[in-house]
Design an enzyme around this catalytic site. Structure first.
Site, short mmCIF file in Angstrom:
data_model
loop_
_atom_site.label_atom_id
_atom_site.label_comp_id
_atom_site.label_asym_id
_atom_site.label_seq_id
_atom_site.Cartn_x
_atom_site.Cartn_y
_atom_site.Cartn_z
N TYR A 60 36.53 35.09 29.90
CA TYR A 60 37.85 35.71 29.77
C TYR A 60 38.15 35.82 28.27
O TYR A 60 38.56 34.85 27.61
CB TYR A 60 38.96 34.90 30.46
CG TYR A 60 38.69 34.57 31.92
CD1 TYR A 60 37.79 35.30 32.68
CD2 TYR A 60 39.35 33.52 32.54
CE1 TYR A 60 37.55 34.99 34.01
CE2 TYR A 60 39.12 33.21 33.88
CZ TYR A 60 38.21 33.94 34.60
OH TYR A 60 37.97 33.62 35.92
N SER A 157 30.61 28.91 41.28
CA SER A 157 31.43 30.08 41.56
C SER A 157 30.51 31.26 41.85
O SER A 157 29.49 31.43 41.18
CB SER A 157 32.32 30.38 40.35
OG SER A 157 33.24 31.39 40.67
N PHE A 206 41.45 35.75 43.16
CA PHE A 206 42.11 37.02 43.57
C PHE A 206 43.01 36.80 44.80
O PHE A 206 43.04 37.63 45.71
CB PHE A 206 41.09 38.11 43.92
CG PHE A 206 40.34 38.71 42.75
CD1 PHE A 206 40.90 38.80 41.49
CD2 PHE A 206 39.06 39.22 42.93
CE1 PHE A 206 40.20 39.36 40.43
CE2 PHE A 206 38.35 39.78 41.88
CZ PHE A 206 38.92 39.85 40.62
N PRO A 207 43.78 35.70 44.86
CA PRO A 207 44.58 35.44 46.06
C PRO A 207 45.66 36.48 46.31
O PRO A 207 46.07 36.70 47.44
CB PRO A 207 45.20 34.07 45.79
CG PRO A 207 45.24 33.97 44.29
CD PRO A 207 44.00 34.67 43.82
N LEU A 208 46.13 37.11 45.22
CA LEU A 208 47.17 38.13 45.39
C LEU A 208 46.54 39.52 45.43
O LEU A 208 47.26 40.53 45.33
CB LEU A 208 48.21 38.03 44.26
CG LEU A 208 49.01 36.72 44.25
CD1 LEU A 208 49.91 36.63 43.01
CD2 LEU A 208 49.86 36.60 45.53
N SER A 210 44.91 40.97 43.21
CA SER A 210 45.26 41.59 41.92
C SER A 210 46.66 42.19 41.91
O SER A 210 46.91 43.19 41.25
CB SER A 210 44.21 42.64 41.53
OG SER A 210 42.94 42.04 41.47
N LYS A 216 54.56 44.63 45.87
CA LYS A 216 55.34 45.45 44.92
C LYS A 216 54.87 46.90 44.83
O LYS A 216 55.50 47.70 44.14
CB LYS A 216 55.32 44.80 43.54
CG LYS A 216 53.97 44.82 42.83
CD LYS A 216 54.11 44.13 41.48
CE LYS A 216 52.76 43.96 40.81
NZ LYS A 216 52.87 43.29 39.51
P1 NAP Z 1 45.42 37.69 41.49
O1 NAP Z 1 45.82 36.29 41.35
O2 NAP Z 1 45.06 38.20 42.83
O3 NAP Z 1 46.58 38.65 40.92
C1 NAP Z 1 47.24 38.31 39.74
C2 NAP Z 1 48.06 39.50 39.25
O4 NAP Z 1 49.09 39.81 40.17
C3 NAP Z 1 48.76 39.17 37.95
O5 NAP Z 1 47.93 39.35 36.82
C4 NAP Z 1 49.93 40.15 37.97
O6 NAP Z 1 49.43 41.43 37.59
C5 NAP Z 1 50.29 40.18 39.46
N1 NAP Z 1 51.30 39.14 39.79
C6 NAP Z 1 51.15 37.80 39.81
N2 NAP Z 1 52.27 37.18 40.17
C7 NAP Z 1 53.17 38.17 40.41
C8 NAP Z 1 54.52 38.16 40.83
N3 NAP Z 1 55.16 37.03 41.08
N4 NAP Z 1 55.14 39.35 40.98
C9 NAP Z 1 54.49 40.51 40.73
N5 NAP Z 1 53.22 40.58 40.32
C10 NAP Z 1 52.56 39.41 40.17
O7 NAP Z 1 44.19 38.07 40.56
P2 NAP Z 1 43.55 37.42 39.27
O8 NAP Z 1 44.56 36.87 38.34
O9 NAP Z 1 42.59 38.40 38.73
O10 NAP Z 1 42.75 36.19 39.89
C11 NAP Z 1 43.29 34.88 39.89
C12 NAP Z 1 42.51 33.96 39.03
O11 NAP Z 1 41.24 33.71 39.64
C13 NAP Z 1 42.16 34.53 37.65
O12 NAP Z 1 43.23 34.42 36.74
C14 NAP Z 1 40.98 33.69 37.30
O13 NAP Z 1 41.38 32.46 36.75
C15 NAP Z 1 40.28 33.50 38.64
N6 NAP Z 1 39.13 34.42 38.87
C16 NAP Z 1 37.90 33.87 38.98
C17 NAP Z 1 36.80 34.67 39.19
C18 NAP Z 1 35.44 34.04 39.29
O14 NAP Z 1 34.43 34.75 39.24
N7 NAP Z 1 35.37 32.73 39.42
C19 NAP Z 1 36.94 36.07 39.32
C20 NAP Z 1 38.22 36.59 39.23
C21 NAP Z 1 39.32 35.76 39.01
P3 NAP Z 1 50.37 42.67 37.18
O15 NAP Z 1 51.62 42.13 36.55
O16 NAP Z 1 49.53 43.48 36.24
O17 NAP Z 1 50.62 43.40 38.47
#
Ligand code: NAP
Length: 327
Positions: A60, A157, A206-208, A210, A216
């Site tokens: 990252y 992972s 990616f629980p949300l 993305s 929203k």
């Molecule tokens: P995510 O948790 O599915 O989605 C996060 C995105 O949703 C935020 O960046 C934001 O984007 C939006 N969001 C979050 N909270 C919100 C709220 N309360 N209201 C409105 N929008 C909201 O996806 P992710 O952050 O990509 O994945 C989670 C974590 O998993 C990463 O940060 C990382 O640490 C980890 N990860 C690990 C791997 C791996 O290979 N191990 C791969 C991917 C991710 P916007 O504001 O732009 O909409």
């Protein structure tokens, strides 16, 4: 308020069932227009709002996320939260090569410790499996680092179930992080029950979906080409409309709890017996503050089941190529 704690694998590492993903903290190679200040503030917001697991990775921002997380956590008691990072990406040839060689992983851990400005990591994940290193040898390198007190829990992972079994030949693996959400349920049938049976924690990423699962978005959404969401299948038809329809089933449940859709979705994961810590990411502190309130939302069994059923179609819709694939 003291929140429930979960234990990682067979270790004594403890965390809240809600963590914070930081790929948008300094992750300039993943998202456009990120500001360091926003990243620092959102990590502090997490720790100030009761979140007890920070999830970062070398890749990252090629070390920048780790540097910012290290700075942000500086004013907090290091023993009051768990810190996870990951490595395996080798850029020494000029391009990204996945490398699980024991010497390389050992050097990666040392470099992460420096960037994070700490002397131990609560979880270190091998971010991706490589093709050549015997998996138990790679994990063996992390076990030696554990014996030296540099890491407390060993993680994998993006490993398949067979790769997890191979890597865990000596029983050293404590936690697996992989993609899982209401829209990506492939692992529910095999990987997640296996982990539960072997006392290995599961941390979904990616629980949300993305941001899609925050509820929203409406029918018209586009992202610039340098935003990773422009490539995500969830935002493409027919998946996108199917997701919007299922999300509508969450809204009355969210309203009944005076919660947002995002908080309700995060509460659902926290009640899934196969999930250990859910790590939503964020772009701004306000999102983290809002998401942290999910720690106070408890769904009834009927509500949990209603959401499960609304998204049951996604158990059989294949996810397609994962964004997380390194090549
Ligand atoms: P995510 O948790 O599915 O989605 C996060 C995105 O949703 C935020 O960046 C934001 O984007 C939006 N969001 C979050 N909270 C919100 C709220 N309360 N209201 C409105 N929008 C909201 O996806 P992710 O952050 O990509 O994945 C989670 C974590 O998993 C990463 O940060 C990382 O640490 C980890 N990860 C690990 C791997 C791996 O290979 N191990 C791969 C991917 C991710 P916007 O504001 O732009 O909409």
């Amino acid at each position: 308020m003291t929140h429930k704690q979960v234990t990682i694998g067979k270790t004594d590492v403890q965390a809240t069932p809600l963590g914070l993903g930081t790929n948008a903290v300094g992750g300039y190679n993943l998202f456009p227009n990120l500001k360091d200040e926003d990243g620092l503030n959102l990590v502090k917001a997490g720790l100030n709002n009761g979140i007890k697991l920070l999830d970062t990775a070398y890749v990252y921002g090629l070390g920048h996320s780790e540097e910012l997380v290290g700075q942000a956590m500086h004013d907090f008691d290091r023993h009051s939260f768990a810190l996870a990072t990951k490595g395996a990406q080798d850029f020494s040839s000029g391009e990204q090569v996945i490398n699980n060689d024991p010497k390389f992983l050992t050097a990666q851990v040392e470099a992460s410790l420096k960037r994070l400005n700490t002397d131990y990591l609560d979880i270190y994940y091998i971010h991706f499996p490589d093709k050549q290193t015997p998996k138990a040898e790679a994990v063996g390198a992390l076990q030696r680092l554990r014996e030296q007190g540099k890491i407390r829990a060993i993680g994998l992972s993006n490993f398949s179930l067979d790769q997890v079994k191979e890597a865990n030949a000596d029983g050293y693996v404590d936690v697996v992080e992989d993609e899982f959400s209401l829209l990506h349920r492939d692992h529910e049938a095999d990987l997640m029950p296996y982990l539960k049976d072997h006392q290995i924690s599961f941390v979904p990423y990616f629980p949300l979906a993305s941001g899609l699962l925050t509820g929203k978005y409406d029918q018209d959404v586009t992202f610039p080409a340098d935003d990773i969401r422009s490539q995500i299948s969830d935002f493409q038809e027919p998946r996108y409309s199917q997701a919007l329809k299922a999300i509508d089933a969450i809204r009355p449940i969210a309203d009944a709890h005076q919660a947002t859709v995002a908080q309700t979705v995060l509460a659902w994961y926290m009640q899934d017996p196969l999930v250990s810590v859910v790590i939503p990411g964020a772009k701004r502190a306000a999102q983290v503050e809002a998401n942290a309130q999910a720690l106070d939302v408890t769904l009834s069994d009927a509500e949990y089941q209603t959401i499960d059923t609304a998204f049951s179609g996604f158990k059989t819709i294949t996810s397609g190529k994962s964004l997380a694939d390194p090549d």
